[in-house]
Write a protein that holds these residues in place. Structure first.
Motif, PDB file in Angstrom:
ATOM      1  N   LEU A 180       0.852  -1.193   0.000  1.00 27.82           N
ATOM      2  CA  LEU A 180       0.000   0.000   0.000  1.00 27.82           C
ATOM      3  C   LEU A 180       0.883   1.237   0.000  1.00 27.82           C
ATOM      4  O   LEU A 180       1.569   1.526   0.974  1.00 27.82           O
ATOM      5  CB  LEU A 180      -0.918   0.014   1.218  1.00 27.82           C
ATOM      6  CG  LEU A 180      -1.964  -1.091   1.283  1.00 27.82           C
ATOM      7  CD1 LEU A 180      -2.730  -1.015   2.602  1.00 27.82           C
ATOM      8  CD2 LEU A 180      -2.933  -0.997   0.110  1.00 27.82           C
TER       9      LEU A 180
ATOM     10  N   CYS B  24      -5.291   2.988   2.356  1.00 24.02           N
ATOM     11  CA  CYS B  24      -6.152   1.989   2.985  1.00 24.02           C
ATOM     12  C   CYS B  24      -7.524   2.581   3.333  1.00 24.02           C
ATOM     13  O   CYS B  24      -8.530   1.867   3.345  1.00 24.02           O
ATOM     14  CB  CYS B  24      -5.472   1.439   4.238  1.00 24.02           C
ATOM     15  SG  CYS B  24      -6.077  -0.163   4.756  1.00 24.02           S
TER      16      CYS B  24
ATOM     17  N   VAL C 170       0.814  -7.048   4.797  1.00 19.92           N
ATOM     18  CA  VAL C 170       0.600  -5.812   4.054  1.00 19.92           C
ATOM     19  C   VAL C 170       1.860  -4.971   4.194  1.00 19.92           C
ATOM     20  O   VAL C 170       2.263  -4.608   5.300  1.00 19.92           O
ATOM     21  CB  VAL C 170      -0.615  -5.024   4.587  1.00 19.92           C
ATOM     22  CG1 VAL C 170      -0.743  -3.687   3.883  1.00 19.92           C
ATOM     23  CG2 VAL C 170      -1.890  -5.839   4.417  1.00 19.92           C
TER      24      VAL C 170
ATOM     25  N   ASP D  61      -6.060   1.372  10.568  1.00 20.23           N
ATOM     26  CA  ASP D  61      -6.793   1.184   9.310  1.00 20.23           C
ATOM     27  C   ASP D  61      -6.411  -0.131   8.639  1.00 20.23           C
ATOM     28  O   ASP D  61      -7.273  -0.877   8.172  1.00 20.23           O
ATOM     29  CB  ASP D  61      -6.520   2.347   8.347  1.00 20.23           C
ATOM     30  CG  ASP D  61      -7.306   3.599   8.698  1.00 20.23           C
ATOM     31  OD1 ASP D  61      -8.277   3.494   9.476  1.00 20.23           O
ATOM     32  OD2 ASP D  61      -6.950   4.679   8.197  1.00 20.23           O
ATOM     33  N   VAL D  62      -5.111  -0.415   8.581  1.00 16.73           N
ATOM     34  CA  VAL D  62      -4.669  -1.656   7.942  1.00 16.73           C
ATOM     35  C   VAL D  62      -5.215  -2.862   8.698  1.00 16.73           C
ATOM     36  O   VAL D  62      -5.744  -3.806   8.093  1.00 16.73           O
ATOM     37  CB  VAL D  62      -3.128  -1.713   7.840  1.00 16.73           C
ATOM     38  CG1 VAL D  62      -2.676  -3.087   7.349  1.00 16.73           C
ATOM     39  CG2 VAL D  62      -2.616  -0.626   6.910  1.00 16.73           C
TER      40      VAL D  62
END
Length: 202
Positions: free
Chosen positions: A85, A91, A111, A125-126
């Motif tokens: 990301l 995200c 991630v 958030d992830v």
């Protein structure tokens, strides 16, 4: 390089340098990984992801661009296990999508984030988007891939909240120093500028 700060410029790497970027990442792969990439393959982020995925005999899924609805569908259909990301706050676009919650994203186990701020909100958030993933944060640039990095799980963050502000440890084959404005090493706990060198630099 320079894609997030201005007009793009060439960062010329050697074949040996690119190889040195691939070798340390091999340990993060299993024989059943599926890597999802939407970074351009002319950028070292996309290129090194392609090279390490092929080097470990895994599956590489390439997307033309980041479209949250399409990415979520592909993650579910291809059972994606790793992705990158850039920047990390991208995200947020998953949760803002009208398709949010319709797809199973639990196959993602790692991630990779970079190219932006690493902070508590990004981490939350992830973890909220990818329920079973760990986060690999790389502090680096196109000229010098993965100078320092850190991999964190939910439990690690819970046990040590200071990890949300940590850059991590030097990558393999990498030497780092934290220097002041005069180019002298600073003592532990004193802010400074991170300098590094490794065989994978341009």
């Amino acid at each position: 390089t320079g894609g997030t700060t201005g007009r793009s410029k060439a960062a010329v790497h050697t074949h040996q340098g690119l190889l040195m970027q691939v070798l340390p990442r091999v340990i993060d792969y299993t024989r059943t990984d599926v890597y999802l990439n939407f970074a351009p393959l002319f950028h070292v982020g996309g290129l090194s992801a392609l090279m390490v995925t092929f080097a470990t005999c895994n599956t590489f899924v390439s997307m033309e661009r980041f479209i949250p609805e399409v990415i979520m569908r592909v993650i579910q259909e291809e059972r994606v296990t790793q992705m990158f990301l850039i920047p990390p706050n991208i995200c947020e676009r998953f949760k803002a999508s009208t398709e949010w919650g319709k797809y199973d994203l639990s196959s993602v186990r790692l991630v990779r984030v970079g190219g932006g701020a690493w902070n508590e909100k990004v981490i939350d958030d992830v973890f909220s988007v990818f329920p079973k993933a760990e986060i690999f944060n790389a502090y680096s640039c196109s000229e010098f891939i993965a100078c320092v990095n850190i991999t964190c799980s939910r439990d690690m963050i819970k046990d040590n909240p200071k990890l949300t502000t940590a850059l991590g440890k030097p990558s393999y084959y990498t030497e780092i120093l934290v220097l002041d404005d005069d180019g002298k090493s600073v003592p532990c706990g004193v802010p400074g500028e991170l300098w590094g060198k490794c065989p994978g630099m341009m």
